[in-house]
Design an enzyme around this catalytic site. Structure first.
Site, PDB file in Angstrom:
ATOM      1  N   HIS A  56       0.828  -1.213   0.000  1.00 15.15           N
ATOM      2  CA  HIS A  56       0.000   0.000   0.000  1.00 15.15           C
ATOM      3  C   HIS A  56       0.857   1.255   0.000  1.00 15.15           C
ATOM      4  CE1 HIS A  56       0.830   0.762   4.280  1.00 15.15           C
ATOM      5  NE2 HIS A  56       0.626  -0.535   4.493  1.00 15.15           N
TER       6      HIS A  56
ATOM      7  N   CYS B 260       3.075  -5.058   6.775  1.00 12.23           N
ATOM      8  CA  CYS B 260       2.705  -4.669   5.418  1.00 12.23           C
ATOM      9  C   CYS B 260       3.888  -4.029   4.690  1.00 12.23           C
ATOM     10  CB  CYS B 260       1.520  -3.711   5.442  1.00 12.23           C
ATOM     11  SG  CYS B 260      -0.021  -4.488   5.980  1.00 12.23           S
TER      12      CYS B 260
END
Length: 213
Positions: A165, A181
């Site tokens: 992301h 992440c």
């Protein structure tokens, strides 16, 4: 619609609280130098990255890369903070990334089974146990810590809980900062989103020196 200081700081606060805090800097560190005006994407106005202030090794570029992985595969080198998209002729498109901090690193194979533009964010139960003060839901937008795009990683049709992301903290690229992440410059996650369809294979390499490497 301009981004207010309040909106930006709110997003940064969520990012820090979620375990996605930026690395430690001196008291006089000026984060404003990492932004270069506003830009609009899908109706959302956000702050563009000032790449003049970014170390060249974290900038998107074509590089020699010899891999046995099929063309189009995403390979994440957590040791060197790079993400590669495998091209033909032993080359790849390389991006700088931020990866999981100590205790939150993960490795292995996955697949992009979901993609989102200006995604919402719902902290997973494990994160809420660590930080119960976190919001239960954050709308997509300029203050959302996931940034303008998210690629959701699955294995055997199960959501692994990890995403590739964007970020509200461009200075954090090149560091071990996240809760597992993979974060990218907002401009780079937009580029990657366009290149990688659902079904794209992902390989996250083990972090050299980790206990389970």
């Amino acid at each position: 619609m301009a981004i207010s200081r309040r909106t930006f700081l709110a997003g940064a606060a969520v990012s820090a609280a979620s375990g996605w805090a930026a690395p430690s800097f001196s008291q006089g560190f000026n984060t404003a130098v990492f932004f270069a005006g506003n830009t609009v994407d899908n109706g959302v106005t956000y702050q563009a990255t000032n790449f003049a202030k970014i170390d060249p090794r974290w900038k998107r570029q074509i590089v020699p890369y010899d891999s046995i992985e099929p063309q189009g595969t995403i390979v994440v080198d957590t040791t060197n903070h790079h993400l590669y998209v495998i091209f033909e002729n032993k080359t790849a498109l390389r991006y700088g990334v931020g990866v999981g901090k100590e205790g939150f690193k993960w490795y292995g194979r996955a697949r992009v089974d979901r993609k989102a533009i200006w995604p919402t964010w719902t902290p997973p139960p494990e994160m809420l146990l660590r930080r119960p003060e976190l919001p239960r839901f954050v709308e997509g937008g300029a203050g959302n810590p996931l940034g303008p795009r998210a690629l959701y990683l699955y294995r055997d049709a199960s959501d692994l809980g990890y995403r590739i992301h964007g970020t509200v903290e461009p200075w954090s690229i090149g560091h071990d900062v996240s809760s597992g992440c993979i974060r990218m410059f907002n401009e780079d996650i937009i580029d990657l989103y366009q290149r990688c369809p659902k079904g794209t294979k992902v390989l996250v390499l083990r972090h050299l020196g980790s206990k389970d490497a």
